[in-house]
Design a protein around this motif. Sequence first.
Motif, mmCIF file in Angstrom:
data_model
loop_
_atom_site.group_PDB
_atom_site.id
_atom_site.type_symbol
_atom_site.label_atom_id
_atom_site.label_comp_id
_atom_site.label_asym_id
_atom_site.label_seq_id
_atom_site.Cartn_x
_atom_site.Cartn_y
_atom_site.Cartn_z
ATOM 1 N N PHE A 136 -9.225 -8.336 6.523
ATOM 2 C CA PHE A 136 -10.615 -8.701 6.277
ATOM 3 C C PHE A 136 -10.851 -9.041 4.804
ATOM 4 O O PHE A 136 -11.734 -9.828 4.481
ATOM 5 C CB PHE A 136 -11.563 -7.587 6.712
ATOM 6 C CG PHE A 136 -11.647 -7.418 8.210
ATOM 7 C CD1 PHE A 136 -11.489 -8.494 9.062
ATOM 8 C CD2 PHE A 136 -11.886 -6.169 8.763
ATOM 9 C CE1 PHE A 136 -11.575 -8.336 10.451
ATOM 10 C CE2 PHE A 136 -11.975 -6.000 10.138
ATOM 11 C CZ PHE A 136 -11.813 -7.088 10.977
ATOM 12 N N GLY A 137 -10.066 -8.434 3.929
ATOM 13 C CA GLY A 137 -10.224 -8.686 2.493
ATOM 14 C C GLY A 137 -9.441 -9.899 2.043
ATOM 15 O O GLY A 137 -9.931 -11.025 2.049
ATOM 16 N N ARG A 138 -8.203 -9.665 1.719
ATOM 17 C CA ARG A 138 -7.332 -10.700 1.153
ATOM 18 C C ARG A 138 -7.173 -11.936 2.035
ATOM 19 O O ARG A 138 -7.141 -13.056 1.557
ATOM 20 C CB ARG A 138 -5.950 -10.078 0.924
ATOM 21 C CG ARG A 138 -5.233 -10.621 -0.274
ATOM 22 C CD ARG A 138 -3.922 -9.910 -0.448
ATOM 23 N NE ARG A 138 -4.110 -8.602 -1.071
ATOM 24 C CZ ARG A 138 -3.134 -7.915 -1.634
ATOM 25 N NH1 ARG A 138 -1.909 -8.392 -1.609
ATOM 26 N NH2 ARG A 138 -3.363 -6.752 -2.181
ATOM 27 N N LYS B 234 0.863 -1.190 0.000
ATOM 28 C CA LYS B 234 0.000 0.000 0.000
ATOM 29 C C LYS B 234 0.894 1.232 0.000
ATOM 30 O O LYS B 234 1.960 1.237 0.619
ATOM 31 C CB LYS B 234 -0.852 0.047 1.273
ATOM 32 C CG LYS B 234 -1.838 -1.094 1.410
ATOM 33 C CD LYS B 234 -3.132 -0.799 0.685
ATOM 34 C CE LYS B 234 -4.132 -1.912 0.921
ATOM 35 N NZ LYS B 234 -5.368 -1.721 0.212
ATOM 36 N N SER C 110 -7.837 -3.665 6.267
ATOM 37 C CA SER C 110 -8.490 -3.944 4.984
ATOM 38 C C SER C 110 -7.876 -5.181 4.324
ATOM 39 O O SER C 110 -8.591 -5.978 3.715
ATOM 40 C CB SER C 110 -8.466 -2.719 4.063
ATOM 41 O OG SER C 110 -7.182 -2.504 3.556
ATOM 42 N N VAL C 111 -6.582 -5.390 4.491
ATOM 43 C CA VAL C 111 -5.925 -6.602 3.965
ATOM 44 C C VAL C 111 -6.409 -7.825 4.754
ATOM 45 O O VAL C 111 -6.737 -8.864 4.168
ATOM 46 C CB VAL C 111 -4.381 -6.485 4.049
ATOM 47 C CG1 VAL C 111 -3.714 -7.817 3.710
ATOM 48 C CG2 VAL C 111 -3.874 -5.394 3.132
ATOM 49 N N ALA D 118 -15.076 -8.300 10.976
ATOM 50 C CA ALA D 118 -15.202 -8.034 9.537
ATOM 51 C C ALA D 118 -16.558 -7.458 9.171
ATOM 52 O O ALA D 118 -16.639 -6.462 8.468
ATOM 53 C CB ALA D 118 -14.942 -9.312 8.747
ATOM 54 N N ASN E 91 -9.244 -12.885 4.473
ATOM 55 C CA ASN E 91 -10.557 -13.419 4.842
ATOM 56 C C ASN E 91 -10.716 -13.657 6.348
ATOM 57 O O ASN E 91 -11.336 -14.627 6.782
ATOM 58 C CB ASN E 91 -10.834 -14.716 4.050
ATOM 59 C CG ASN E 91 -12.293 -15.113 4.121
ATOM 60 O OD1 ASN E 91 -13.178 -14.266 4.221
ATOM 61 N ND2 ASN E 91 -12.555 -16.411 4.100
ATOM 62 N N SER F 82 -17.058 1.394 6.877
ATOM 63 C CA SER F 82 -15.959 1.995 6.099
ATOM 64 C C SER F 82 -16.451 2.927 5.016
ATOM 65 O O SER F 82 -17.573 2.963 4.637
ATOM 66 C CB SER F 82 -15.065 0.915 5.514
ATOM 67 O OG SER F 82 -15.824 -0.046 4.832
ATOM 68 N N ASP G 79 -16.933 -3.897 10.110
ATOM 69 C CA ASP G 79 -16.024 -3.026 9.363
ATOM 70 C C ASP G 79 -16.626 -2.688 7.998
ATOM 71 O O ASP G 79 -16.491 -1.582 7.503
ATOM 72 C CB ASP G 79 -14.650 -3.704 9.199
ATOM 73 C CG ASP G 79 -13.581 -2.684 8.872
ATOM 74 O OD1 ASP G 79 -13.420 -1.740 9.675
ATOM 75 O OD2 ASP G 79 -12.933 -2.796 7.834
ATOM 76 N N MET G 80 -17.295 -3.658 7.391
ATOM 77 C CA MET G 80 -17.896 -3.437 6.072
ATOM 78 C C MET G 80 -18.958 -2.334 6.166
ATOM 79 O O MET G 80 -19.131 -1.552 5.275
ATOM 80 C CB MET G 80 -18.551 -4.724 5.549
ATOM 81 C CG MET G 80 -17.612 -5.909 5.436
ATOM 82 S SD MET G 80 -16.152 -5.497 4.470
ATOM 83 C CE MET G 80 -15.145 -6.932 4.706
ATOM 84 N N GLN H 69 -4.979 0.302 6.921
ATOM 85 C CA GLN H 69 -4.639 -0.438 5.694
ATOM 86 C C GLN H 69 -4.513 -1.932 5.974
ATOM 87 O O GLN H 69 -4.977 -2.767 5.198
ATOM 88 C CB GLN H 69 -3.318 0.092 5.109
ATOM 89 C CG GLN H 69 -3.347 1.534 4.678
ATOM 90 C CD GLN H 69 -4.233 1.788 3.477
ATOM 91 O OE1 GLN H 69 -4.477 0.911 2.672
ATOM 92 N NE2 GLN H 69 -4.729 3.013 3.371
#
Length: 186
Positions: free
Chosen positions: A125-127, A5, A122-123, A179, A129, A186, A182-183, A119
């Motif tokens: 919870f995203g990438r 990032k 976000s990684v 998670a 999982n 944000s 957070d969705m 940042q």
Amino acid sequence: MFTLKEFQLGSRTIRLELPEESHAKALFKIVENDREELKKWMPWAKTTKHLRDEVNFMKYAREQMINHHLFMLTILCNDEPVGMIDLHEIDPIDRHAQVGYWLSSQYQGMGIMTASLKQLISVGFGRLNLHKIVVMADSVNEKSKAIPERLGFIHEATLKDDVYMNGDFKDLDVYAKFADEDMHHS
């Protein structure tokens, strides 16, 4: 160099990069400079006595990352390594992990760590999982506790006498973020 990032904080360019041996020298210099303060909170500050210790740590971190036990990033401010942030104790079954972070005293109070943690969340919870991300901070470390508080983490518990450090038992405050919430925020 692998930049995960990159973002602006005022006039500063902040980059989160995978740890490299080229970062070791600057990071070790910070440890030397901030050792007394770091030793209050970080057990490794006592044992990181030589540049080779930092280099070996970089190698260890990379191995742990390959095995998906650790996700560590070097924080750079205007191309200068200034600290580190990570997800450790990553549990892919229960989908949670703990955060660790430290920052050069010269760069504290600028919002760098709060932005870096945002940042990393976000990684996570995203990438990665993850469902739950936990920050554990010494109960008397107000600067460290302020970071998850700013990002809307929930104070879950205080673990009494949870770590033994510097000849004393320390309480840890546990902060958590989930998670699904957070969705929505944000």
